[in-house]
Write an enzyme that holds these catalytic residues in place. Sequence first.
Site, short mmCIF file in Angstrom:
data_model
loop_
_atom_site.label_atom_id
_atom_site.label_comp_id
_atom_site.label_asym_id
_atom_site.label_seq_id
_atom_site.Cartn_x
_atom_site.Cartn_y
_atom_site.Cartn_z
N SER A 185 0.83 -1.20 0.00
CA SER A 185 0.00 0.00 0.00
C SER A 185 0.87 1.26 0.00
O SER A 185 1.70 1.43 -0.88
CB SER A 185 -0.96 -0.05 1.19
OG SER A 185 -1.99 0.91 1.05
N ASP A 291 -9.70 -5.05 -4.86
CA ASP A 291 -9.12 -3.82 -4.34
C ASP A 291 -9.52 -2.65 -5.24
O ASP A 291 -9.48 -2.78 -6.48
CB ASP A 291 -7.59 -3.98 -4.32
CG ASP A 291 -6.84 -2.84 -3.66
OD1 ASP A 291 -7.48 -1.86 -3.22
OD2 ASP A 291 -5.60 -2.93 -3.57
N HIS A 321 -7.78 -5.36 -0.57
CA HIS A 321 -6.61 -4.61 -0.15
C HIS A 321 -6.14 -5.09 1.23
O HIS A 321 -6.94 -5.28 2.14
CB HIS A 321 -6.95 -3.12 -0.09
CG HIS A 321 -5.76 -2.22 0.02
ND1 HIS A 321 -4.97 -1.91 -1.06
CD2 HIS A 321 -5.22 -1.58 1.08
CE1 HIS A 321 -4.00 -1.10 -0.68
NE2 HIS A 321 -4.12 -0.89 0.63
#
Length: 349
Positions: A185, A291, A321
């Site tokens: 991320s 995601d 995610h």
Amino acid sequence: MRTKAMAALTSCLRLSPQYTSEDYEQHHGSVVEEVEGLIKVHIDGHVERPQIIPCVTPALSPELNVVSRDMFIDHVTNTWARFYVPICHKQKLPLLIYFHGGGFCVGSAAWSCYHEFLARLSTKVECMIISVNYRLAPENPLPAPYDDGLKALMWVKNQMIYNYEDSKWWTKKCNFSSVFLAGDSAGANIAYNVATRIAAYEDANLRPLSLKGLILIQPFFGGEVRTVSEKCMAQSHGSALNLAASDTYWRLALPSGADRDHPWCNPLAKGYMTLEELKLLPTLVCISETDILKDRNLEFCDALGKAGKRVEYVVYKGVGHAFQILSKSQVSKSRTNEMMARINSFMAL
């Protein structure tokens, strides 16, 4: 000296006094930015970060066969790192320098979910991992995390060159000619931007350290124009990131006046350095099917390929995610094992 340093470092693991929302608003005014359960920013600049995920010490189960310790990188900025060193028969281990996620605004190398994930990854891949605890926005907006990442790399180089006594427990086992940058991320965004900074200096400042590759897990990029997955999966079930949270993180992390087409957010934005001009490490991108970042990640991979860069990517089916650190479902466990196997094969090339 070492005892005092470790005491200061582990102080980040202590629980803060518990206050109610009314207490905070009375002292700091109304909330102007919020990601529910993770961060609140008050009108006077005060930041609340509820401890939704526990911070843990470096202790690990003996069955993992991994030694973990914390070490300071920079006392001035309070940048530190958690080490994972497998107890194995390999003479020298490749090194993975890792940056945690959290939208640049939350997260820690001491979060239990990262501690568990990276300890397992270290065992599966038989690599040494340095998990960097960098400064967070909005108190330290971009490029502060990139500065911390670059400083961590230079610190590693210095430990190798000067063979400091405090670091011999890990430097003697490290293959400094096989170093990888990685993150998930926002941490993947940091790894990418640190790599591009290094490329601008043509690696000269890092020698004799040798970077071999870049591993980006669900990289947190953005842009003013929405992708299909951002519009259609804005509130995706089972995924740790939604569109509202993504926008909030970018407002808090980007420099004042910047929008989501700033190159730190959108590496494909027009008007900045093109990917063709960029010297980039071989890159592995791990993408999650549900995601909101899926399409943006795929566009990024496509652009790298068209620019002549060496890029591999995998789309992990049925997961969202941050599944590898936050989801305990059987599907997530299976996909996490697949991801670790792919990282292993990428690092072995």
